[in-house]
Write a protein that holds these residues in place. Structure first.
Motif, short mmCIF file in Angstrom:
data_model
loop_
_atom_site.label_atom_id
_atom_site.label_comp_id
_atom_site.label_asym_id
_atom_site.label_seq_id
_atom_site.Cartn_x
_atom_site.Cartn_y
_atom_site.Cartn_z
N ILE A 1 0.86 -1.21 -0.14
CA ILE A 1 0.00 0.13 -0.05
C ILE A 1 1.03 1.21 -0.02
CG2 ILE A 1 -1.75 1.25 1.28
CD1 ILE A 1 -2.69 -1.33 2.46
N PHE A 2 0.87 2.02 -1.06
CA PHE A 2 1.69 3.27 -1.26
C PHE A 2 0.91 4.25 -1.92
CE2 PHE A 2 5.02 5.55 -3.52
CZ PHE A 2 6.00 5.66 -2.70
N TYR A 3 1.26 5.52 -1.30
CA TYR A 3 0.54 6.53 -1.90
C TYR A 3 1.31 7.58 -2.61
CZ TYR A 3 -2.58 4.71 1.79
OH TYR A 3 -3.40 4.06 2.53
N LEU B 1 2.68 15.08 1.25
CA LEU B 1 2.32 14.02 0.24
C LEU B 1 1.20 14.62 -0.66
CD1 LEU B 1 2.70 11.05 -0.32
CD2 LEU B 1 1.16 10.54 1.35
N GLY B 2 0.77 15.89 -0.34
CA GLY B 2 -0.24 16.56 -1.26
C GLY B 2 -1.51 15.94 -1.16
N GLU B 3 -1.91 15.89 -2.45
CA GLU B 3 -3.49 15.13 -2.52
C GLU B 3 -3.54 13.89 -2.39
OE1 GLU B 3 -5.31 16.47 -6.19
OE2 GLU B 3 -5.10 18.73 -5.88
N ALA B 4 -2.41 13.26 -2.78
CA ALA B 4 -2.62 11.75 -2.47
C ALA B 4 -2.67 11.28 -1.00
CB ALA B 4 -1.19 11.31 -3.01
N ALA B 5 -2.63 12.20 -0.01
CA ALA B 5 -2.43 11.89 1.35
C ALA B 5 -4.16 11.69 1.61
CB ALA B 5 -2.19 13.07 2.17
N GLY B 6 -4.98 12.24 0.58
CA GLY B 6 -6.30 11.97 0.89
C GLY B 6 -6.83 10.44 0.78
N GLU B 7 -5.99 9.63 -0.04
CA GLU B 7 -6.21 8.19 0.02
C GLU B 7 -5.87 7.58 1.51
OE1 GLU B 7 -7.19 6.26 -2.41
OE2 GLU B 7 -7.71 8.32 -3.48
N ILE B 8 -4.90 8.01 2.20
CA ILE B 8 -4.95 7.75 3.61
C ILE B 8 -6.10 7.75 4.44
CG2 ILE B 8 -3.53 7.99 5.82
CD1 ILE B 8 -1.23 8.88 4.11
N LEU B 9 -6.71 9.05 4.32
CA LEU B 9 -7.93 9.40 5.10
C LEU B 9 -8.98 8.58 4.49
CD1 LEU B 9 -7.56 13.39 5.13
CD2 LEU B 9 -6.56 11.63 6.50
N LYS B 10 -9.07 8.36 3.44
CA LYS B 10 -10.22 7.59 2.57
C LYS B 10 -10.18 6.17 3.18
CE LYS B 10 -11.34 8.73 -1.47
NZ LYS B 10 -11.58 8.76 -2.98
N ASN B 11 -8.89 5.70 2.95
CA ASN B 11 -8.86 4.07 3.48
C ASN B 11 -9.11 3.86 4.97
OD1 ASN B 11 -8.18 3.30 0.93
ND2 ASN B 11 -5.79 3.42 1.19
N LYS B 12 -8.95 5.06 5.73
CA LYS B 12 -9.02 4.96 7.14
C LYS B 12 -10.72 5.33 7.58
CE LYS B 12 -5.07 4.66 9.10
NZ LYS B 12 -4.75 3.54 10.16
N GLU C 1 -14.94 14.34 2.57
CA GLU C 1 -13.79 14.63 1.76
C GLU C 1 -13.67 16.22 1.50
OE1 GLU C 1 -13.76 12.79 -2.18
OE2 GLU C 1 -14.50 10.60 -1.05
N GLY C 2 -14.83 16.86 1.76
CA GLY C 2 -14.60 18.34 1.86
C GLY C 2 -13.77 18.96 2.42
N GLU C 3 -13.50 18.20 3.88
CA GLU C 3 -12.45 18.49 4.90
C GLU C 3 -11.16 17.92 4.71
OE1 GLU C 3 -13.31 20.61 7.23
OE2 GLU C 3 -15.65 20.66 6.63
N TYR C 4 -10.79 17.13 3.64
CA TYR C 4 -9.53 16.50 3.73
C TYR C 4 -8.44 17.49 3.36
CZ TYR C 4 -11.21 11.72 2.64
OH TYR C 4 -11.89 10.67 3.00
N SER C 5 -8.44 18.45 2.60
CA SER C 5 -7.52 19.53 2.29
C SER C 5 -6.97 20.29 3.71
CB SER C 5 -7.92 20.51 1.28
OG SER C 5 -9.07 21.10 1.52
N GLN C 6 -7.93 20.58 4.53
CA GLN C 6 -7.73 21.51 5.57
C GLN C 6 -6.66 20.73 6.55
OE1 GLN C 6 -11.05 23.22 7.34
NE2 GLN C 6 -10.01 24.24 8.96
#
Length: 508
Positions: A150-152, A358-369, A374-379
């Motif tokens: 698993i790599f982002y 990690l930028g936008e790719a870090a959203g995958e961490i939050l999604k997998n958790k 998703e609207g709060e991911y960037s903050q």
């Protein structure tokens, strides 16, 4: 009319004319190996649909034409290609295809095209003269490399590292960044992608700070064609070090005599050992990964200063970077070695890569958790500067204490949790002046310049403050911000929070 509900024709019946001009069986096998490298899973195989896409591309069909022939949505096929087949081709050819039209040319160059009689026109990549004759699987020691199934993200960083190591033949490469940013994971992912280009691969973790003599013995024994029978002197140094430690605890020996006898012979033996290793790197194309290099540095001093007895690690880096050989040493570190800073350059064989967010790719961490806002991911990502470890830690807190609500979590201010342990390990390495500088910066709302820091610390303008600032930069604990007339310095939110709430101001 859309194609998504049409029955899919049997893939094996499509674009079979590609077999007349291409060595499909070899290509299937090599792309399967590339897929396994990319996914880090030996269970992966090239699917019938992926083989169909490949044959279509080799026949110069566009994704639109392939979609029409298969009665499928073109958008879905484009996604499949970009996430799958294009990635495997990139691993295989070490080039990133910019357009579907490039695929046949890239594979032709690699020798997969054949004439009408079925004879391959050029040797395939696996058998070409560029490929080591000894398979890497026979000479691999992974040590404590991490699992990257698993790599982002980090596609740009991976591409840069591949370019430096494989195309520009860099001999010494450093992956740098603060704790938790993903240095070890990136090095492990990169190694999986490029390992088939090397005859020997060895991963060494330096977290326990082995003496250089011990490291050299292990490397030389592993990389040599046959067991070495003349490493006794290097091994003796290792034994003397252990004897020295035992003497300290038991006080049964004359320490002054022991130190004198060891120090008298060590430089010459170490220099010979380094030269022996360079010879191994000249004979074989080797990839050496030294993880957690910062373990051989001093604590409570400016960065780049080696622990007592470990200064020879600096000479080791110099020789690997300056000597002619066909191999690469890749190191990861929270602190940039001064030898790297002195030798690196755009046209040099020594490079360094500093990892940031990690930028936008870090959203995958939050999604997998399981976080759905998703609207709060960037903050949330911005609050923790895109640090993968910090985000993985706080997502557990959000799940356990805030019902998976990012918004509720953020309303309570920045929370460090167990990420404080990672920051503590890094702060324990700082000098008193570095900690004082961080406290001065943490009090400021905006980035601060040297003039302000001089006045706050009430120190004469001199080299000490500049050295401390440079040290903090090399530790990735401060970020430079370019203003109109000067360079300002800023702290990441998590570092600022730690400085204000945990780190104590030292007495100077």
């Amino acid at each position: 009319m859309t194609y998504q509900n049409k029955p899919l024709q049997i893939p094996a019946q499509k674009f079979i004319e590609a077999a007349a001009c291409w060595n499909l069986e070899q290509l299937y096998a090599d792309l399967t190996a590339a897929k396994q490298d990319y996914t880090c899973s030996r269970k992966q195989r090239l699917t019938p649909l992926e083989k169909t896409y490949l044959r279509g591309l080799l026949c110069n069909y566009s994704p639109v034409e392939i979609a029409a022939a298969l009665h499928r949505e073109c958008a879905g096929i484009r996604v499949d290609l970009s996430r799958g087949l294009y990635r495997y081709i990139q691993v295989l050819t070490l080039q990133q295809p910019k357009d579907w039209k490039e695929i046949p040319r890239m594979l032709e160059i690699r020798g997969y095209q054949q004439n009408g009689s079925g004879e391959t026109l050029l040797p395939t990549l696996r058998n070409s003269t560029q490929t080591p004759q000894t398979p890497i699987e026979n000479r691999t020691e992974w040590g404590l490399a991490v699992d990257t199934s698993i790599f982002y993200g980090r596609t740009t960083e991976l591409a840069n590292l591949e370019q430096w190591i494989l195309q520009e033949n860099c001999r010494l490469v450093a992956v740098l960044g603060m704790g938790g940013i993903g240095k070890t994971a990136l090095a492990s992912k990169l190694t999986n992608l490029i390992k088939h280009q090397f005859e020997c691969l060895i991963w060494v973790n330096l977290s326990h700070a082995p003496v250089l003599a011990d490291t050299l013995v292990n490397l030389i024994e592993f990389l040599s064609d046959k067991p070495q029978s003349d490493l006794e002197k290097l091994q003796l140094i290792t034994q003397d070090k252990k004897l020295f430690q035992a003497a300290i605890s038991q006080l049964e020996f004359s320490l002054e005599n022991l130190i004198a006898s060891t120090n008298a012979i060590e430089p010459t033996i170490i220099a010979d050992g380094i030269q022996r290793l360079i010879q191994c790197l000249q004979k074989r194309r080797c990839l050496i990964i030294l993880d957690e290099w910062e373990a051989v540095f001093c604590t409570e001093q400016l960065t780049g200063n080696y622990r007592e007895g470990y200064q020879v690690y600096g000479e080791f880096l110099k020789q690997v970077g300056k000597s002619q050989h066909q191999s690469c040493l890749l190191l990861t570190s929270c602190e940039k070695p001064k030898e790297i800073a002195a030798l690196e350059g755009q046209n040099q064989s020594v490079r360094s890569l500093k990892l940031g967010s990690l930028g936008e790719a870090a959203g995958e961490i939050l999604k997998n958790k399981g976080l759905s806002e998703e609207g709060e991911y960037s903050q949330l990502i911005e609050a923790y500067s895109g640090n993968p470890l910090a985000l993985k830690i706080v997502t557990t807190t959000i799940h356990d204490m805030f019902g998976d609500s990012i918004a509720k979590f953020l309303r309570n201010g920045l929370f460090l949790g167990d990420y404080s342990d990672t920051l503590s390990r890094q702060f324990n390495r700082l000098s008193g002046l570095e900690i004082q500088l961080l406290h001065c910066m943490a009090k400021e709302v905006k980035p601060v310049g040297c003039e302000k820091l001089y006045s706050d610390i009430q120190q004469e303008r001199g080299l000490e403050l500049l050295k401390a600032l440079e040290s903090l930069l090399r530790r990735s604990l401060i970020e430079p911000v370019q203003a109109e007339s000067e360079t300002l310095f800023a702290l990441q939110p998590a570092v600022k929070k730690y400085v204000m709430s945990v780190a104590r101001l030292p007495k100077l």
